[in-house]
Design an enzyme around this catalytic site. Structure first.
Site, PDB file in Angstrom:
ATOM      1  N   GLU A 228     -10.037   0.814  11.534  1.00 24.02           N
ATOM      2  CA  GLU A 228     -11.001   1.005  10.729  1.00 24.02           C
ATOM      3  C   GLU A 228     -12.111  -0.163  11.059  1.00 24.02           C
ATOM      4  O   GLU A 228     -12.023  -1.301  11.179  1.00 24.02           O
ATOM      5  CB  GLU A 228     -10.376   0.535   9.240  1.00 24.02           C
ATOM      6  CG  GLU A 228     -11.856   0.758   8.299  1.00 24.02           C
ATOM      7  CD  GLU A 228     -11.441   0.135   6.875  1.00 24.02           C
ATOM      8  OE1 GLU A 228     -11.379   1.137   5.980  1.00 24.02           O
ATOM      9  OE2 GLU A 228     -11.279  -0.905   6.669  1.00 24.02           O
TER      10      GLU A 228
ATOM     11  N   LYS B 229       0.727  -1.314  -0.050  1.00 23.46           N
ATOM     12  CA  LYS B 229       0.031   0.114  -0.127  1.00 23.46           C
ATOM     13  C   LYS B 229       0.925   1.227   0.098  1.00 23.46           C
ATOM     14  O   LYS B 229       0.659   2.311  -0.704  1.00 23.46           O
ATOM     15  CB  LYS B 229      -0.762  -0.089   1.201  1.00 23.46           C
ATOM     16  CG  LYS B 229      -2.274   0.866   1.062  1.00 23.46           C
ATOM     17  CD  LYS B 229      -3.248   0.380   2.193  1.00 23.46           C
ATOM     18  CE  LYS B 229      -4.434   1.190   1.807  1.00 23.46           C
ATOM     19  NZ  LYS B 229      -5.635   0.631   2.706  1.00 23.46           N
TER      20      LYS B 229
ATOM     21  N   ARG C 108       2.176   1.558  -3.451  1.00 23.57           N
ATOM     22  CA  ARG C 108       1.173   1.977  -4.324  1.00 23.57           C
ATOM     23  C   ARG C 108       1.007   3.667  -4.065  1.00 23.57           C
ATOM     24  O   ARG C 108       0.497   4.503  -5.378  1.00 23.57           O
ATOM     25  CB  ARG C 108      -0.146   1.448  -4.082  1.00 23.57           C
ATOM     26  CG  ARG C 108      -0.752   0.812  -5.248  1.00 23.57           C
ATOM     27  CD  ARG C 108      -2.167   0.277  -4.898  1.00 23.57           C
ATOM     28  NE  ARG C 108      -2.354  -0.543  -3.693  1.00 23.57           N
ATOM     29  CZ  ARG C 108      -3.013  -0.373  -2.909  1.00 23.57           C
ATOM     30  NH1 ARG C 108      -4.188   0.321  -3.234  1.00 23.57           N
ATOM     31  NH2 ARG C 108      -3.320  -1.424  -1.935  1.00 23.57           N
TER      32      ARG C 108
HETATM   33  P1  0O2 Z   1      -8.446  -5.772   2.905  1.00 23.35           P
HETATM   34  O1  0O2 Z   1      -8.071  -7.180   2.222  1.00 23.35           O
HETATM   35  O2  0O2 Z   1      -9.887  -5.727   3.622  1.00 23.35           O
HETATM   36  O3  0O2 Z   1      -7.223  -5.123   3.890  1.00 23.35           O
HETATM   37  P2  0O2 Z   1      -7.494   1.939   0.249  1.00 23.35           P
HETATM   38  O4  0O2 Z   1      -7.789   1.610   1.790  1.00 23.35           O
HETATM   39  O5  0O2 Z   1      -6.734   3.112   0.100  1.00 23.35           O
HETATM   40  O6  0O2 Z   1      -7.476   0.948  -0.669  1.00 23.35           O
HETATM   41  P3  0O2 Z   1      -9.697   3.489   0.724  1.00 23.35           P
HETATM   42  O7  0O2 Z   1     -10.520   4.282  -0.569  1.00 23.35           O
HETATM   43  O8  0O2 Z   1      -8.603   4.224   1.577  1.00 23.35           O
HETATM   44  O9  0O2 Z   1      -9.110   2.644   0.015  1.00 23.35           O
HETATM   45  O10 0O2 Z   1     -10.724   2.764   1.662  1.00 23.35           O
HETATM   46  P4  0O2 Z   1     -11.913   2.217   1.295  1.00 23.35           P
HETATM   47  O11 0O2 Z   1     -12.463   2.643  -0.043  1.00 23.35           O
HETATM   48  O12 0O2 Z   1     -12.945   2.591   2.431  1.00 23.35           O
HETATM   49  O13 0O2 Z   1     -11.635   0.649   1.600  1.00 23.35           O
HETATM   50  C1  0O2 Z   1     -10.959   0.076   2.568  1.00 23.35           C
HETATM   51  C2  0O2 Z   1     -11.489  -1.314   2.611  1.00 23.35           C
HETATM   52  O14 0O2 Z   1     -12.903  -1.467   2.603  1.00 23.35           O
HETATM   53  C3  0O2 Z   1     -11.041  -2.591   1.677  1.00 23.35           C
HETATM   54  O15 0O2 Z   1      -9.642  -2.608   2.265  1.00 23.35           O
HETATM   55  C4  0O2 Z   1     -11.920  -3.513   1.896  1.00 23.35           C
HETATM   56  O16 0O2 Z   1     -11.726  -4.260   2.917  1.00 23.35           O
HETATM   57  C5  0O2 Z   1     -13.170  -2.719   1.865  1.00 23.35           C
HETATM   58  N1  0O2 Z   1     -13.575  -2.377   0.310  1.00 23.35           N
HETATM   59  C6  0O2 Z   1     -13.615  -1.376  -0.262  1.00 23.35           C
HETATM   60  N2  0O2 Z   1     -14.042  -1.287  -1.415  1.00 23.35           N
HETATM   61  C7  0O2 Z   1     -14.603  -2.740  -1.708  1.00 23.35           C
HETATM   62  C8  0O2 Z   1     -14.821  -3.531  -2.626  1.00 23.35           C
HETATM   63  O17 0O2 Z   1     -15.080  -2.574  -3.949  1.00 23.35           O
HETATM   64  N3  0O2 Z   1     -15.160  -4.552  -2.641  1.00 23.35           N
HETATM   65  C9  0O2 Z   1     -14.511  -5.517  -1.424  1.00 23.35           C
HETATM   66  N4  0O2 Z   1     -14.801  -6.780  -1.505  1.00 23.35           N
HETATM   67  N5  0O2 Z   1     -14.276  -4.718  -0.554  1.00 23.35           N
HETATM   68  C10 0O2 Z   1     -14.003  -3.401  -0.473  1.00 23.35           C
HETATM   69  P5  0O2 Z   1      -8.486  -3.388   1.414  1.00 23.35           P
HETATM   70  O18 0O2 Z   1      -7.028  -2.978   1.940  1.00 23.35           O
HETATM   71  O19 0O2 Z   1      -8.735  -3.168   0.098  1.00 23.35           O
HETATM   72  O20 0O2 Z   1      -8.444  -4.998   1.469  1.00 23.35           O
END
Ligand code: 0O2
Length: 209
Positions: A144, A58, A61
């Protein structure tokens, strides 16, 4: 190197403590509902810590170096709690009750239920700070919290599964993404209908009492 490993281990312990704090508060809330209202608004609580690989990926990225102070500032979902509720209203009730606490500070709220993502993802996300108490004193840690219904969780696991199938034909992947959008719309309606049934049952029960 030894110092860095020790540093990383301490950080992960802090996050684990923060997860325990949030989980305990959520369980206490559920317990209160069970006692006072004979109802459990929380079905399941799952906790997870991001792996060091996932944290490093992350940071990369985002074009940032892997430095602990920076990681702590930049990545708010190292400690994650997933709360699965039977109904949509339970999600908002639990979020509201949790945020009423003086020891929980809300940093960010993203409501993907009122405004689902384009791919159909629905959940309520809260980034909070919670104090942990160490031998050297109090420390505020970020966690979170993802709150979702059983149907939303079912959908998200399938979506997650699809996102890991990188080797699949592009046209098929596209078709499955579209099918998932349709599934999300259907499950959103199902959530609402089931809640309406629950409300009707509860109303009748209250009238009889
Ligand atoms: P994991 O495997 O759960 O750790 P970012 O965290 O920067 O990628 P952002 O915009 O900061 O994204 O946060 P966002 O969109 O609130 O998403 C954070 C987490 O929400 C993700 O963590 C997923 O767990 C979940 N999530 C968000 N969007 C989706 C989606 O479209 N599909 C699914 N299945 N889960 C989602 P991680 O780190 O991506 O994954």
């Amino acid at each position: 190197m030894e110092d860095e490993i020790r540093h990383a281990t301490s950080y992960m312990t802090y996050y684990r403590c923060a997860l325990m704090e949030i989980e305990a508060k959520l369980r206490a809330l559920n317990e209160q509902f069970a006692t006072l209202e004979d109802y459990n608004p929380i079905e399941t609580i799952k906790t997870r810590l991001k792996t060091p690989e996932s944290i490093a990926e992350k940071m990369e990225r985002r074009g940032l170096p892997f430095d602990f102070a920076l990681v702590e500032r930049e990545i708010k979902d190292i400690a994650g709690v997933r709360v699965i509720c039977p109904f949509i209203s339970d999600i908002y009730t639990i979020a509201e009750r949790l945020l009423m606490r003086e020891d929980i500070k809300l940093l960010e709220r993203r409501d993907y239920i009122r405004e689902p993502k384009k791919n159909g993802y629905r959940s309520l996300h809260l980034i909070v700070q919670v104090p942990i108490y160490l031998t050297e004193g109090k420390r505020m840690m970020c966690v979170e919290i993802q709150l979702r219904t059983i149907a939303m969780d079912f959908w998200a696991s399938l979506d997650h599964r699809l996102s890991y199938k990188k080797e699949m034909d592009l046209a098929i992947t596209q078709q499955l993404h579209e099918e998932l959008i349709a599934c999300s719309n259907e499950s959103s309606k199902l959530d609402e209908r089931m809640e309406a049934v629950r409300n009707a049952i509860d109303k009748r029960r209250k009238v009889r009492n």
